[in-house]
Write an enzyme that holds these catalytic residues in place. Structure first.
Site, PDB file in Angstrom:
ATOM      1  N   GLU A  34       0.826  -1.214   0.000  1.00  0.00           N
ATOM      2  CA  GLU A  34       0.000   0.000   0.000  1.00  0.00           C
ATOM      3  C   GLU A  34       0.856   1.259   0.000  1.00  0.00           C
ATOM      4  OE1 GLU A  34      -3.038   0.301  -0.604  1.00  0.00           O
ATOM      5  OE2 GLU A  34      -3.569  -1.818  -0.547  1.00  0.00           O
ATOM      6  N   GLY A  78      11.420   6.367  -5.678  1.00  0.00           N
ATOM      7  CA  GLY A  78      11.039   7.774  -5.507  1.00  0.00           C
ATOM      8  C   GLY A  78      10.230   8.023  -4.242  1.00  0.00           C
ATOM      9  N   TYR A 117      -5.881   6.531   4.782  1.00  0.00           N
ATOM     10  CA  TYR A 117      -6.019   5.580   3.681  1.00  0.00           C
ATOM     11  C   TYR A 117      -5.257   4.276   3.973  1.00  0.00           C
ATOM     12  CZ  TYR A 117      -5.041   2.911  -0.328  1.00  0.00           C
ATOM     13  OH  TYR A 117      -4.902   1.822  -1.135  1.00  0.00           O
ATOM     14  N   ASP A 135      -8.654   6.404  -1.628  1.00  0.00           N
ATOM     15  CA  ASP A 135      -7.482   6.983  -2.288  1.00  0.00           C
ATOM     16  C   ASP A 135      -7.950   7.741  -3.535  1.00  0.00           C
ATOM     17  OD1 ASP A 135      -8.135   5.038  -4.115  1.00  0.00           O
ATOM     18  OD2 ASP A 135      -6.096   4.289  -4.370  1.00  0.00           O
TER      19      ASP A 135
END
Ligand code: SF4
Length: 325
Positions: A34, A78, A117, A135
């Protein structure tokens, strides 16, 4: 179960993409997937997921690692704040008397860096708790189902809570997200193939919901210099919220190279031959775009082997531009 829930769950079970975390009940693995999926596309997330688990197979292994090792395993994915937060969270859990991820939404939310979330996704998928995870995909699907142009987060969450299947909350949350990722896509959604089209109020003009936001970003200019020493290139620790904890090529905002060279001479006290330009690298972060003029030069210091340090995608591009990677 309502017919709406039945149709979406049936569709999900028949059409879901086979992803390594789909068969998982292990909360740590679900959490990792997630966190990765928050800012990385599914196809790109799979190799990072596998590589991270090979290096840190459980929360305890992650908690016992140095931050630099964690960032190294995350390298290329990233949004490094995600890796720093995951490491912090693992250490917080490891310090508890029972060092496991807690089995409820409310207690997951108490952990550092775990937003609503992610906590809802882990609580529903790993522990079967009926909480709706909202989301970007879910926001888009619900906005279209309801034909809402500018809904508030509270409205979307309330509607998601109403629609949730209390019997199968984990599959339900994943089904809504999967619909958003594969059918109800931002551009050109496939309404004729949609399993819930008959309940959808926005299907006549889906791209109007939610109303698109005008967003234009101007690129910020920067200069970077790749200094080649006897054993590699000069790398410095990066600071700040976005790249803190990683290493990178000396860089400064603006178009002038002089102040950066002066700073390097003062910091390292080693002569630098006049740098030559090697090209421009462009990179988009979530909050801004950078356009970096890259220079290179010889340096009398030792330098670092770039493979030994965690580097951002931007720094990898800069090093490749200077043929130093
Ligand atoms: S019918 Fe179209 S707009 Fe509505 S939920 Fe399905 S894909 Fe999205």
């Amino acid at each position: 179960m309502t017919p709406f829930q039945h149709d979406l769950l049936e569709w999900y079970r028949a059409h879901r993409r086979a992803l390594p975390w789909r068969a998982e009940r292990d909360p740590y693995r679900i959490l990792l997937s997630e966190v990765l999926l928050q800012q990385t596309r599914v196809g790109q997330a799979v190799p990072y997921y596998r590589r991270f688990l090979e290096r840190f197979p459980d929360l305890r292994a992650l908690a016992g690692a140095q931050l630099e090792e964690v960032l190294h395993a995350w390298q290329g994915a990233g949004y490094y704040a995600r890796a720093r937060n995951l490491h912090k969270l693992a250490q917080a859990v490891a310090a508890q008397p029972r060092p496991d991820l807690p089995a409820s939404y409310a207690r997951l939310r108490e952990l550092p860096g775990l937003g609503p979330y992610t906590a809802a996704a882990v609580a529903s998928i790993a522990f079967g708790e009926p909480v709706a995870a909202v989301d970007g995909n879910v926001r888009r699907v619900i906005s279209r189902l309801m034909a809402w142009e500018n809904p508030t987060l509270a409205q979307l969450q309330a509607r998601a809570d109403q629609l949730l299947s209390a019997e199968h909350p984990g599959d339900w949350n994943q089904a809504v997200m999967e619909l958003g990722a594969t059918v109800c896509t931002p551009r050109r959604p496939a309404c004729p193939a949609c399993p819930v089209a008959r309940w959808c109020q926005g299907k006549g003009a889906p791209e109007c919901y939610p109303a698109p936001k005008a967003r234009r970003q101007k690129a910020v200019t920067a200069v970077a210099v790749v200094l080649r020493g006897a054993r590699g290139v000069l790398l410095e620790p990066r600071r700040g919220r976005v790249l803190g904890g990683l290493w990178g090529v000396p860089m400064a905002e603006g178009e002038a190279l002089g102040p950066l060279l002066e700073r390097l001479a003062a910091d390292h006290g080693t002569p630098i031959a006049p740098p030559e330009p090697v090209g421009t690298v462009r990179h988009a972060f979530s909050h801004r775009k950078l356009e970096v003029r890259v220079y290179h030069s010889a340096w009398e210091g030792p330098g670092h082997d770039p493979a030994s340090k965690p580097l951002s995608q931007l720094d990898r591009k800069i090093l490749r531009q200077a043929q130093a990677l």
